[in-house]
Enzyme design. Sequence first.
Site, PDB file in Angstrom:
ATOM      1  N   THR A  64      31.034  40.397  45.394  1.00  0.00           N
ATOM      2  CA  THR A  64      31.538  41.583  44.694  1.00  0.00           C
ATOM      3  C   THR A  64      33.034  41.426  44.464  1.00  0.00           C
ATOM      4  O   THR A  64      33.766  41.060  45.395  1.00  0.00           O
ATOM      5  CB  THR A  64      31.307  42.861  45.536  1.00  0.00           C
ATOM      6  N   ASN A 118      36.324  42.963  44.451  1.00  0.00           N
ATOM      7  CA  ASN A 118      36.921  44.189  44.999  1.00  0.00           C
ATOM      8  C   ASN A 118      38.151  44.556  44.168  1.00  0.00           C
ATOM      9  O   ASN A 118      38.993  43.697  43.885  1.00  0.00           O
ATOM     10  CB  ASN A 118      37.353  43.978  46.454  1.00  0.00           C
ATOM     11  N   GLU A 168      33.820  47.993  44.678  1.00  0.00           N
ATOM     12  CA  GLU A 168      33.410  46.594  44.492  1.00  0.00           C
ATOM     13  C   GLU A 168      32.415  46.477  43.345  1.00  0.00           C
ATOM     14  O   GLU A 168      31.466  47.248  43.267  1.00  0.00           O
ATOM     15  CB  GLU A 168      32.718  46.074  45.755  1.00  0.00           C
TER      16      GLU A 168
HETATM   17  P1  ADP Z   1      35.499  39.617  49.084  1.00  0.00           P
HETATM   18  O1  ADP Z   1      35.148  40.403  50.297  1.00  0.00           O
HETATM   19  O2  ADP Z   1      36.757  38.845  49.256  1.00  0.00           O
HETATM   20  O3  ADP Z   1      35.453  40.456  47.863  1.00  0.00           O
HETATM   21  P2  ADP Z   1      32.995  38.426  48.221  1.00  0.00           P
HETATM   22  O4  ADP Z   1      32.098  37.563  49.049  1.00  0.00           O
HETATM   23  O5  ADP Z   1      32.552  39.768  47.829  1.00  0.00           O
HETATM   24  O6  ADP Z   1      34.371  38.478  48.967  1.00  0.00           O
HETATM   25  O7  ADP Z   1      33.312  37.529  46.939  1.00  0.00           O
HETATM   26  C1  ADP Z   1      34.061  38.068  45.919  1.00  0.00           C
HETATM   27  C2  ADP Z   1      34.547  37.093  44.895  1.00  0.00           C
HETATM   28  O8  ADP Z   1      33.481  36.296  44.377  1.00  0.00           O
HETATM   29  C3  ADP Z   1      35.069  37.875  43.721  1.00  0.00           C
HETATM   30  O9  ADP Z   1      36.406  38.297  43.920  1.00  0.00           O
HETATM   31  C4  ADP Z   1      34.944  36.867  42.610  1.00  0.00           C
HETATM   32  O10 ADP Z   1      36.115  36.082  42.563  1.00  0.00           O
HETATM   33  C5  ADP Z   1      33.761  35.969  43.021  1.00  0.00           C
HETATM   34  N1  ADP Z   1      32.521  36.176  42.242  1.00  0.00           N
HETATM   35  C6  ADP Z   1      31.702  35.163  41.846  1.00  0.00           C
HETATM   36  N2  ADP Z   1      30.648  35.613  41.162  1.00  0.00           N
HETATM   37  C7  ADP Z   1      30.783  36.978  41.105  1.00  0.00           C
HETATM   38  C8  ADP Z   1      29.987  38.012  40.512  1.00  0.00           C
HETATM   39  N3  ADP Z   1      28.863  37.750  39.852  1.00  0.00           N
HETATM   40  N4  ADP Z   1      30.420  39.287  40.634  1.00  0.00           N
HETATM   41  C9  ADP Z   1      31.556  39.553  41.306  1.00  0.00           C
HETATM   42  N5  ADP Z   1      32.343  38.628  41.883  1.00  0.00           N
HETATM   43  C10 ADP Z   1      31.968  37.340  41.801  1.00  0.00           C
HETATM   44  N1  RBF Z   2      26.945  48.656  51.720  1.00  0.00           N
HETATM   45  C1  RBF Z   2      26.431  49.578  52.561  1.00  0.00           C
HETATM   46  O1  RBF Z   2      26.793  49.613  53.731  1.00  0.00           O
HETATM   47  N2  RBF Z   2      25.537  50.508  52.114  1.00  0.00           N
HETATM   48  C2  RBF Z   2      25.078  50.534  50.844  1.00  0.00           C
HETATM   49  O2  RBF Z   2      24.266  51.390  50.498  1.00  0.00           O
HETATM   50  C3  RBF Z   2      25.569  49.533  49.937  1.00  0.00           C
HETATM   51  N3  RBF Z   2      25.138  49.494  48.666  1.00  0.00           N
HETATM   52  C4  RBF Z   2      25.616  48.531  47.812  1.00  0.00           C
HETATM   53  C5  RBF Z   2      25.159  48.488  46.505  1.00  0.00           C
HETATM   54  C6  RBF Z   2      25.620  47.521  45.623  1.00  0.00           C
HETATM   55  C7  RBF Z   2      25.100  47.482  44.221  1.00  0.00           C
HETATM   56  C8  RBF Z   2      26.581  46.570  46.058  1.00  0.00           C
HETATM   57  C9  RBF Z   2      27.095  45.535  45.133  1.00  0.00           C
HETATM   58  C10 RBF Z   2      27.037  46.621  47.362  1.00  0.00           C
HETATM   59  C11 RBF Z   2      26.574  47.592  48.247  1.00  0.00           C
HETATM   60  N4  RBF Z   2      27.009  47.664  49.570  1.00  0.00           N
HETATM   61  C12 RBF Z   2      26.513  48.611  50.423  1.00  0.00           C
HETATM   62  C13 RBF Z   2      28.260  46.983  49.909  1.00  0.00           C
HETATM   63  C14 RBF Z   2      28.170  45.760  50.693  1.00  0.00           C
HETATM   64  O3  RBF Z   2      28.165  46.157  52.039  1.00  0.00           O
HETATM   65  C15 RBF Z   2      29.461  45.012  50.367  1.00  0.00           C
HETATM   66  O4  RBF Z   2      29.384  44.523  49.077  1.00  0.00           O
HETATM   67  C16 RBF Z   2      29.724  43.939  51.386  1.00  0.00           C
HETATM   68  O5  RBF Z   2      30.186  44.557  52.546  1.00  0.00           O
HETATM   69  C17 RBF Z   2      30.781  42.936  50.919  1.00  0.00           C
HETATM   70  O6  RBF Z   2      31.990  43.541  50.677  1.00  0.00           O
HETATM   71 MG    MG Z   3      33.699  41.685  47.540  1.00  0.00          MG
END
Ligand code: ADP
Ligand code: RBF
Ligand code: MG
Length: 251
Positions: free
Chosen positions: A103, A105, A186
């Site tokens: 995701t 952020n 996110e």
């Molecule tokens: P963080 O907790 O640092 O956000 P994530 O595991 O959520 O770590 O990874 C996030 C990063 O992954 C984003 O900032 C982006 O650079 C990359 N990324 C790759 N593919 C995607 C995608 N489909 N959607 C969102 N972010 C993506």
């Molecule tokens: N985290 C939760 O704890 N509860 C949720 O209901 C939840 N729903 C999510 C739905 C979507 C579509 C996405 C992308 C993430 C969701 N997460 C939820 C967040 C998830 O915990 C988070 O992306 C990770 O902690 C990485 O930052």
């Molecule tokens: Mg993220």
Amino acid sequence: MDKHIMKWLFITTIPLLLISLSYQLGYIHYNNNWKQIILNFVPFNPHNNKNNSISKDIDLDIMRPFDSPIPATPNAPFPISTDKYCDIVCGFGRGSSELGIPTANVEISELTTELNALDFGVYFGFAHLKTVEGKETAIVQRKDGRNVSYNYGNQLVVENGDLDVIPMVLSMGKNPFFGNEFKTVELHILHKFSNNFYGAEVKFNILGYIRPELDYTTAEALIQDINTDIEIAKKVLKTPEYSKFKEQIAN
Ligand code: ADP
Ligand code: RBF
Ligand code: MG
């Protein structure tokens, strides 16, 4: 039978029957919390607007009891859009490593008051990425002290569609499953990227609400629900009434 025993049998079995019936009817979900169970029954819950709904067009077996019906066109307060491109920052890196669902952020101090005032939960809309020109790759520290490399989006490729306006699902809240102490916003962008893009910028709009943020007992259950959120978002965003809002963030 003794009158007292009859009375107590009645008092204890009726609530049990009601609970089991609610479960059968889908009002109680194994991951659900009490707030949401109660919200399902509250007629004035703004998310329970069943008029003008296209949810009936979405396969019923993918809609869950805690999902809100999705209207045929975005309903107030949606669409809500960012007023500029916002920075993509790092979190704890759990999206990719623990869920397999990365995701992007967003820096929440750059979001409008209207956007930040939305209830915690899961939403859908479109996202538009932008590379930040003239920035060198940099090493940045995550909140837990680990290092992460920011490339500011210099690996994003126009030909791969990375810079198109793309459907996304958005989670706003404190991620109770991970017990975060602060709110995050996110975006999981529904596209296959070859590289990450920390430090790039994103503009997005929110066109609808899917469900409240929930707590989970297992990562698998959370992943399964996120995959359902994705399926719902894909179906809704394909409809002309929603896909026309791509234009809102095209430039
Ligand atoms: P963080 O907790 O640092 O956000 P994530 O595991 O959520 O770590 O990874 C996030 C990063 O992954 C984003 O900032 C982006 O650079 C990359 N990324 C790759 N593919 C995607 C995608 N489909 N959607 C969102 N972010 C993506
Ligand atoms: N985290 C939760 O704890 N509860 C949720 O209901 C939840 N729903 C999510 C739905 C979507 C579509 C996405 C992308 C993430 C969701 N997460 C939820 C967040 C998830 O915990 C988070 O992306 C990770 O902690 C990485 O930052
Ligand atoms: Mg993220």
